[in-house]
Scaffold this motif. Structure first.
Motif, PDB file in Angstrom:
ATOM      1  N   GLY A 182       0.795  -1.219   0.000  1.00  0.00           N
ATOM      2  CA  GLY A 182       0.000   0.000   0.000  1.00  0.00           C
ATOM      3  C   GLY A 182       0.833   1.278   0.000  1.00  0.00           C
ATOM      4  N   GLU A 183       2.137   1.129   0.072  1.00  0.00           N
ATOM      5  CA  GLU A 183       2.990   2.318   0.116  1.00  0.00           C
ATOM      6  C   GLU A 183       3.205   2.903  -1.276  1.00  0.00           C
ATOM      7  OE1 GLU A 183       6.853   3.462   2.768  1.00  0.00           O
ATOM      8  OE2 GLU A 183       6.763   1.411   2.029  1.00  0.00           O
ATOM      9  N   VAL A 184       3.333   4.224  -1.334  1.00  0.00           N
ATOM     10  CA  VAL A 184       3.706   4.894  -2.580  1.00  0.00           C
ATOM     11  C   VAL A 184       5.065   5.548  -2.353  1.00  0.00           C
ATOM     12  CG1 VAL A 184       3.141   6.702  -4.238  1.00  0.00           C
ATOM     13  CG2 VAL A 184       1.319   5.313  -3.233  1.00  0.00           C
ATOM     14  N   ALA A 191     -12.758   2.822 -18.130  1.00  0.00           N
ATOM     15  CA  ALA A 191     -13.638   3.815 -17.521  1.00  0.00           C
ATOM     16  C   ALA A 191     -12.927   4.470 -16.331  1.00  0.00           C
ATOM     17  CB  ALA A 191     -14.938   3.152 -17.072  1.00  0.00           C
ATOM     18  N   ARG A 192     -12.190   3.674 -15.590  1.00  0.00           N
ATOM     19  CA  ARG A 192     -11.517   4.221 -14.415  1.00  0.00           C
ATOM     20  C   ARG A 192     -10.484   5.287 -14.799  1.00  0.00           C
ATOM     21  NH1 ARG A 192      -7.645   0.962 -10.337  1.00  0.00           N
ATOM     22  NH2 ARG A 192      -9.303  -0.603 -10.209  1.00  0.00           N
ATOM     23  N   GLY A 239      -5.219   8.834  -7.973  1.00  0.00           N
ATOM     24  CA  GLY A 239      -6.393   8.023  -7.679  1.00  0.00           C
ATOM     25  C   GLY A 239      -6.005   6.614  -7.274  1.00  0.00           C
ATOM     26  N   LEU A 240      -5.038   6.045  -7.987  1.00  0.00           N
ATOM     27  CA  LEU A 240      -4.577   4.695  -7.656  1.00  0.00           C
ATOM     28  C   LEU A 240      -3.997   4.663  -6.260  1.00  0.00           C
ATOM     29  CD1 LEU A 240      -2.714   3.614 -10.912  1.00  0.00           C
ATOM     30  CD2 LEU A 240      -4.950   2.883 -10.104  1.00  0.00           C
ATOM     31  N   GLU A 242       2.160  15.300  -2.738  1.00  0.00           N
ATOM     32  CA  GLU A 242       0.758  14.999  -2.442  1.00  0.00           C
ATOM     33  C   GLU A 242       0.477  13.520  -2.249  1.00  0.00           C
ATOM     34  OE1 GLU A 242      -2.406  16.714  -4.921  1.00  0.00           O
ATOM     35  OE2 GLU A 242      -0.860  18.129  -5.595  1.00  0.00           O
ATOM     36  N   ALA A 243       1.119  12.675  -3.078  1.00  0.00           N
ATOM     37  CA  ALA A 243       0.688  11.280  -3.115  1.00  0.00           C
ATOM     38  C   ALA A 243       1.670  10.308  -2.468  1.00  0.00           C
ATOM     39  CB  ALA A 243       0.444  10.856  -4.565  1.00  0.00           C
TER      40      ALA A 243
END
Lengths: 265, 258
Positions: free
Chosen positions: B33-35, B138-139, B197-198, B218-219
């Motif tokens: 889950g880390e970015v 779509a995502r 978003g991801l 930010e992410a």
């Protein structure tokens, strides 16, 4: 000078070909087509061998090109037709070979084999250049998605290499139709052979060879049209037309289908 | 080994191209889950490092594990020998990668690009893959472009299809190799939005090589600074950008953040 030409013979040869001639024309066509197909298959195998990780396969591929691009086709044709018999004392080439729809006599089969093997050496270079021309990122992207080398080559790289391979392949086939005349020397009566035989019985070389030149020109011209059509189709898919291949085929046949429906009513 | 929650465990990775040593012992651990954003000057080895993670580059020393599995090699009597092609391919299927130059398959439509690997690598039935592929398009905001070939898409759209293509394999780790560097400035935002978003909505584990400091701020959970084949500093973005420890980092940031 021109008065010396028997115009009637020329006229007959061009506008009223007899069935012996048509058979010769047919031989030229199938020998060229089958030899070219064999050449593409062998060229593809040799191109993939050349890029193999296994060194002996690369060497073999190199040796193949060295030998078959470096010696005359006519010598290769003689070797395939007579060679096995003279060297090893057995007949490699059967008297006739059945290819499903029709059968080919042994000499024509030997000719196709030799022309095809020779062509493969040239096709290897063309196919290799086509594969090299595909962006390296395509292979990386395919492999990053978990494809093996083989899968990536077959599904991603080779389809894209096709558009680089087709134009020179068309040239090769044009050449092949003319080079196939060499099989006359092992006794196959194709276009050139037919002219040769007529001339030797009538001693009218100019008429018969002019006529045969005309027919080769017809063959290569028809092929040019077909080739242009294929390249146009490839360019369309390159531009990224929003129609799939299936849809394009459907579109091409749509008028026929409409006509069919109209006729039923 | 995967019980400790590490998705990536890279230890002392070395890589050389001929005489040039590009990676001089890089170690990095990334949890689920880390970015992680990897920044640094060009030639510092960032791209080479993430290319080693899915074995697009062979490593000359150290080891890389993803979900506890050694990547690209097999251990025998304490020695590392290169793995077979098919098992490397299987490992790569678990690791998504997004390239600087998109590398979409130009002979396939957007949707065909996305379902290619699920169908032909995983053997997912085509109908199911198509359904999932449409949802992915779509995502990334490109549902209506499903039948369009890459040649007719803008750079930003191509890169978003490439992200959908990588996601279609449901990777446990997603690598971004300067994913916005080849884009026109006005298209960078749309790609970064998808990536954000991801990170926030889907908790995707991501390693992002980037020059976009705004995105990092930010992410990212963590920012890693590379220079000359080494990681010289790392930290949470708040601290990292406000008070970097290393002189080299300060220098680099002062040049890139005008």
């Amino acid at each position: 000078m021109l008065a010396a030409i028997d115009w009637h013979i020329l006229w007959q040869r061009i506008f009223h070909p007899d069935h012996v001639f048509l058979l010769a024309l047919w031989r030229t066509i199938y020998i060229s087509v089958l030899a070219q197909i064999l050449g593409v298959i062998l060229g593809l195998i040799a191109a993939l061998m050349r890029m193999s990780r296994i060194a002996p396969l690369r060497w073999l591929s190199g040796l193949y090109v060295l030998v078959f691009r470096g010696t005359p086709v006519i010598v290769q044709i003689f070797f395939v037709y007579f060679g096995a018999n003279l060297l090893f004392g057995f007949t490699l080439i059967p008297n006739s070979v059945n290819v499903g729809l029709f059968s080919i006599d042994g000499a024509a089969f030997a000719g196709i084999t030799a022309l095809g093997i020779n062509e493969g050496a040239y096709m290897r270079e063309i196919i290799r250049a086509g594969i090299d021309a595909v962006d390296k990122g395509q292979m990386e992207a395919a492999r990053s998605l978990g494809m093996t080398y083989r899968q990536a080559m077959r599904r991603i790289v080779l389809p894209q290499a096709t558009r680089f391979i087709v134009p020179p392949l068309g040239n090769e086939f044009n050449n092949m139709m003319k080079t196939s005349s060499l099989v006359f020397f092992i006794g196959v009566t194709e276009l050139f052979g037919d002219a040769e035989i007529r001339y030797s019985t009538t001693f009218k070389p100019v008429e018969y060879f002019l006529a045969v030149a005309f027919w080769y020109l017809v063959l290569t011209s028809v092929w040019s049209l077909i080739q242009a059509q294929i390249e146009r189709k490839l360019a369309a898919s390159e531009r990224g037309d929003e129609l799939s291949f299936r849809e394009r085929v459907f579109e091409a046949w749509a008028p026929v289908a409409a006509w069919g429906r109209g006729g039923a009513r | 080994m995967s019980s400790n929650g590490l998705v990536l465990n890279a230890q002392d990775v070395h890589k050389r191209f001929g005489r040039l040593e590009v990676l001089k012992g890089v170690s990095l651990e990334v949890s689920r889950g880390e970015v992680v954003c990897v920044i640094g000057p060009s030639g510092s080895g960032k791209t080479t490092f993430i290319r080693c993670i899915n074995h697009l580059e062979k490593i000359d020393g150290g080891r890389i594990e993803v979900n506890g599995h050694l990547i690209g090699y097999r251990e025998r009597n304490g020695k590392l020998i290169e793995d077979t092609e098919s098992s490397i391919a299987r490992q790569r299927a678990e690791i998504g990668m997004v390239f600087q130059r998109f590398n979409l398959f130009p002979h396939k439509t957007a949707l065909e690009n996305v379902i290619e690997a699920p169908v032909h690598v995983r053997g997912v039935p085509k109908q199911q893959a198509t359904r999932e592929g449409e949802a992915l398009l779509a995502r990334v905001g490109l549902a209506e472009k499903r039948n369009v070939y890459p040649g007719k898409l803008s750079g930003g759209q191509q890169q978003r299809v490439a992200i959908a293509r990588a996601l279609a394999m449901k990777p446990t780790l997603l690598l971004f190799d300067e994913a916005t560097s080849a884009l026109d400035p006005e298209m960078i935002g749309e790609v970064l939005d998808v990536m954000k978003g991801l990170a926030t909505d889907f908790q995707t584990t991501m390693i992002v090589v980037t020059h976009e400091m705004g995105f990092a701020r930010e992410a990212a959970n963590r920012v890693v600074m590379m220079d000359d084949g080494r990681i010289i500093e790392e930290g949470v973005p708040e601290h990292f950008f406000r008070e970097p420890r290393e002189e080299r980092t300060k220098q680099f940031l002062s040049k890139i953040l005008i």
